[in-house]
Design a protein around this motif. Structure first.
Motif, PDB file in Angstrom:
ATOM      1  N   THR A 169      51.708  54.363  40.861  1.00  0.00           N
ATOM      2  CA  THR A 169      51.358  53.448  41.952  1.00  0.00           C
ATOM      3  C   THR A 169      50.037  52.779  41.609  1.00  0.00           C
ATOM      4  N   LEU A 170      50.034  51.460  41.661  1.00  0.00           N
ATOM      5  CA  LEU A 170      48.876  50.671  41.250  1.00  0.00           C
ATOM      6  C   LEU A 170      48.214  50.050  42.476  1.00  0.00           C
ATOM      7  N   LEU A 171      46.912  50.254  42.610  1.00  0.00           N
ATOM      8  CA  LEU A 171      46.108  49.565  43.619  1.00  0.00           C
ATOM      9  C   LEU A 171      45.385  48.439  42.893  1.00  0.00           C
ATOM     10  N   ARG A 172      45.826  47.213  43.138  1.00  0.00           N
ATOM     11  CA  ARG A 172      45.379  46.076  42.339  1.00  0.00           C
ATOM     12  C   ARG A 172      44.258  45.318  43.032  1.00  0.00           C
ATOM     13  N   ARG A 173      43.231  44.989  42.278  1.00  0.00           N
ATOM     14  CA  ARG A 173      42.158  44.170  42.841  1.00  0.00           C
ATOM     15  C   ARG A 173      42.736  42.818  43.279  1.00  0.00           C
ATOM     16  N   ALA A 174      42.099  42.204  44.276  1.00  0.00           N
ATOM     17  CA  ALA A 174      42.673  41.023  44.900  1.00  0.00           C
ATOM     18  C   ALA A 174      42.492  39.763  44.075  1.00  0.00           C
ATOM     19  N   THR A 175      41.363  39.651  43.359  1.00  0.00           N
ATOM     20  CA  THR A 175      41.089  38.457  42.567  1.00  0.00           C
ATOM     21  C   THR A 175      39.948  38.782  41.626  1.00  0.00           C
ATOM     22  N   ASP A 176      39.652  37.887  40.695  1.00  0.00           N
ATOM     23  CA  ASP A 176      38.505  38.104  39.816  1.00  0.00           C
ATOM     24  C   ASP A 176      37.209  37.930  40.598  1.00  0.00           C
ATOM     25  N   PRO A 177      36.185  38.734  40.306  1.00  0.00           N
ATOM     26  CA  PRO A 177      34.954  38.689  41.106  1.00  0.00           C
ATOM     27  C   PRO A 177      34.307  37.307  41.181  1.00  0.00           C
ATOM     28  N   TRP A 178      34.313  36.577  40.074  1.00  0.00           N
ATOM     29  CA  TRP A 178      33.555  35.318  40.053  1.00  0.00           C
ATOM     30  C   TRP A 178      34.175  34.247  40.946  1.00  0.00           C
ATOM     31  N   GLU A 179      35.488  34.400  41.286  1.00  0.00           N
ATOM     32  CA  GLU A 179      36.117  33.392  42.133  1.00  0.00           C
ATOM     33  C   GLU A 179      36.579  33.974  43.463  1.00  0.00           C
ATOM     34  N   SER A 180      35.949  35.069  43.892  1.00  0.00           N
ATOM     35  CA  SER A 180      36.356  35.686  45.158  1.00  0.00           C
ATOM     36  C   SER A 180      36.029  34.797  46.356  1.00  0.00           C
ATOM     37  N   HIS A 181      35.163  33.807  46.166  1.00  0.00           N
ATOM     38  CA  HIS A 181      34.865  32.870  47.243  1.00  0.00           C
ATOM     39  C   HIS A 181      35.983  31.836  47.407  1.00  0.00           C
ATOM     40  N   LEU A 182      36.904  31.799  46.445  1.00  0.00           N
ATOM     41  CA  LEU A 182      37.978  30.811  46.489  1.00  0.00           C
ATOM     42  C   LEU A 182      39.306  31.375  46.982  1.00  0.00           C
ATOM     43  N   GLY A 183      39.474  32.675  46.903  1.00  0.00           N
ATOM     44  CA  GLY A 183      40.755  33.262  47.293  1.00  0.00           C
ATOM     45  C   GLY A 183      40.645  34.756  47.423  1.00  0.00           C
ATOM     46  N   GLY A 184      41.785  35.416  47.467  1.00  0.00           N
ATOM     47  CA  GLY A 184      41.808  36.859  47.657  1.00  0.00           C
ATOM     48  C   GLY A 184      42.306  37.191  49.054  1.00  0.00           C
ATOM     49  N   ILE A 185      42.149  38.446  49.434  1.00  0.00           N
ATOM     50  CA  ILE A 185      42.621  38.883  50.747  1.00  0.00           C
ATOM     51  C   ILE A 185      41.507  39.614  51.476  1.00  0.00           C
ATOM     52  N   MET A 186      41.597  39.628  52.792  1.00  0.00           N
ATOM     53  CA  MET A 186      40.643  40.344  53.632  1.00  0.00           C
ATOM     54  C   MET A 186      41.401  41.122  54.702  1.00  0.00           C
ATOM     55  N   ASN A 187      40.976  42.348  54.947  1.00  0.00           N
ATOM     56  CA  ASN A 187      41.481  43.130  56.075  1.00  0.00           C
ATOM     57  C   ASN A 187      42.996  43.308  56.043  1.00  0.00           C
ATOM     58  N   THR A 188      43.543  43.481  54.841  1.00  0.00           N
ATOM     59  CA  THR A 188      44.977  43.724  54.737  1.00  0.00           C
ATOM     60  C   THR A 188      45.284  44.351  53.387  1.00  0.00           C
ATOM     61  N   LEU A 189      46.501  44.874  53.255  1.00  0.00           N
ATOM     62  CA  LEU A 189      47.037  45.331  51.979  1.00  0.00           C
ATOM     63  C   LEU A 189      48.354  44.604  51.771  1.00  0.00           C
ATOM     64  N   VAL A 190      48.596  44.147  50.540  1.00  0.00           N
ATOM     65  CA  VAL A 190      49.793  43.354  50.271  1.00  0.00           C
ATOM     66  C   VAL A 190      50.634  44.052  49.210  1.00  0.00           C
ATOM     67  N   PRO A 191      51.761  44.672  49.586  1.00  0.00           N
ATOM     68  CA  PRO A 191      52.596  45.335  48.589  1.00  0.00           C
ATOM     69  C   PRO A 191      53.334  44.317  47.728  1.00  0.00           C
ATOM     70  N   GLU A 192      53.470  44.639  46.432  1.00  0.00           N
ATOM     71  CA  GLU A 192      54.322  43.807  45.585  1.00  0.00           C
ATOM     72  C   GLU A 192      55.750  43.955  46.091  1.00  0.00           C
ATOM     73  N   ALA A 193      56.450  42.848  46.170  1.00  0.00           N
ATOM     74  CA  ALA A 193      57.696  42.788  46.944  1.00  0.00           C
ATOM     75  C   ALA A 193      58.857  43.552  46.333  1.00  0.00           C
ATOM     76  N   THR A 194      58.774  43.902  45.053  1.00  0.00           N
ATOM     77  CA  THR A 194      59.894  44.580  44.410  1.00  0.00           C
ATOM     78  C   THR A 194      59.467  45.914  43.815  1.00  0.00           C
ATOM     79  N   ILE A 195      60.407  46.829  43.759  1.00  0.00           N
ATOM     80  CA  ILE A 195      60.240  48.105  43.060  1.00  0.00           C
ATOM     81  C   ILE A 195      61.374  48.192  42.042  1.00  0.00           C
ATOM     82  N   PRO A 196      61.064  48.320  40.753  1.00  0.00           N
ATOM     83  CA  PRO A 196      59.718  48.502  40.207  1.00  0.00           C
ATOM     84  C   PRO A 196      58.911  47.207  40.255  1.00  0.00           C
ATOM     85  N   SER A 197      57.593  47.354  40.346  1.00  0.00           N
ATOM     86  CA  SER A 197      56.732  46.186  40.195  1.00  0.00           C
ATOM     87  C   SER A 197      56.799  45.742  38.736  1.00  0.00           C
TER      88      SER A 197
END
Length: 356
Positions: A169-197
């Motif tokens: 099971t992988l807990l994936r960072r939301a985005t690269d640190p240098w562009e976190s002001h441009l995207g990413g997620i806040m206050n949620t968890l987003v599962p990859e839609a398929t198993i296996p990922s």
């Protein structure tokens, strides 16, 4: 090859991976960075010049805007390729697949990264697993950060004859640190839609014999990825036998939560204290005091630095494709020495000694 027998390497794209690859190439005594191509005229391109690297525009259409931004460019990508033996494409996802047409027309060897599909090159690369199959090829794909970590750890268990099947099971960072002001997620968890990922099948593109299934979830942080693994072993073993198997890889660092390295930010801080460029963790950081074995079941967790782990693999891929070093362990040792890989394990041991 260049007159001094160094491999002339072009880097196309100067983002989070490209800048690290460029620095790593410059640190090798058998490679020469022939130049960096990009499309931007912002501060990143000015860093290229600050470091003394030759800067090229990715196309004719990007040349004038870059010059208008005060940049002195040495030419365009086509000209850079003429002066190079191989190109490492570090452009954003799906851009590299389009650039491949140019590389093939030019007859230049090329490397793409994990954002592209396996079919782009027909070969996926992790140095410890399949270096030999990349020697003298025209191209390869250095797989993604997560896939690299999976192949490294499972291959170590496989070499020891311990691996039957693995589920992660992988807990994936939301985005690269240098562009976190441009995207990413806040206050949620987003599962990859398929198993296996996608990481599980991608791992099998390197080693089809691995019985591996992955699940993944995106989490609201940008430091690194965190993996949890359950592995069925081939037999009942003691924990020390598993740890010894992991120790056979120079690119796996055993760290201890009991030494204060109990979170990914603490490990990143140790990389800074070890003066690693960009705080880079090139290794997979496995928590040895968290690892547990119950009979033939193994449980462990580790950290993946998504911006750093593929850098040594890329250096080894350059040597494999160009055939300058045909022996995988020899190239790995050379890359490790140039990038001081192994310092994480040394730092952990020093911390452990100081706490006991």
């Amino acid at each position: 090859m260049a007159e001094n027998d160094s491999t002339r390497v072009a880097v196309n794209g100067y983002g989070v991976i490209g800048k690290r690859v460029a620095d790593a190439i410059a640190a090798q005594d058998d490679m020469e960075l022939s130049g960096v191509a990009d499309i931007t005229g912002d501060w990143r391109a000015h860093i290229v010049k600050h470091k003394g690297f030759q800067l090229y525009a990715a196309s004719d259409g990007h040349a004038s805007p870059m010059q208008d931004a005060g940049l002195e460019i040495a030419g365009v990508l086509d000209e850079l390729l003429e002066q190079s033996d191989i190109v490492v494409d570090c452009t954003p996802k799906r851009i590299a697949a389009k650039n491949v047409e140019l590389y093939r027309r030019r007859g230049i060897k090329f490397i793409v990264h994990g954002g592209e599909a396996h079919d782009v090159t027909g070969h996926s690369f992790v140095a410890e697993a399949n270096y030999d199959s990349a020697v003298d090829r025209n191209s390869t794909r250095v797989v993604s950060c997560n896939t690299t970590s999976i192949v490294r750890t499972l291959s170590a268990l496989k070499r020891a004859g311990l691996l039957r099947r693995a589920r992660g099971t992988l807990l994936r960072r939301a985005t690269d640190p240098w562009e976190s002001h441009l995207g990413g997620i806040m206050n949620t968890l987003v599962p990859e839609a398929t198993i296996p990922s996608h990481q599980g099948p991608d791992t099998q593109s390197v080693d089809p014999d691995l019985d591996v299934v992955t699940m993944a979830v995106k989490v609201p942080q940008t430091l690194a990825h965190l993996h949890y693994w359950t592995v069925q072993l081939t037999r009942n073993v003691e924990e020390e036998e598993v740890l010894n198997a992991l120790r056979t890889s120079s690119r796996i660092a055993l760290v201890r939560a009991g030494d204060g390295l109990n979170a990914i930010n603490a490990i990143k801080e140790m990389m800074a204290d070890l003066s690693r460029p960009y705080d880079s963790l090139y290794e997979v950081a496995v928590w040895e005091d968290m690892l547990k074995v119950h009979g033939d079941e193994l449980f462990y967790a580790y950290m993946v630095d998504n911006q750093a782990i593929v850098i040594p693999e890329t250096i080894d891929a350059i040597r494999a494709l160009t055939g300058t070093i045909k022996d995988g362990p020899e190239s790995i040792a050379k890359t490790d020495a140039a990038l001081d890989i192994g310092l994480a394990a040394i730092g952990a041991r020093l911390a452990a000694q100081g706490n006991r």
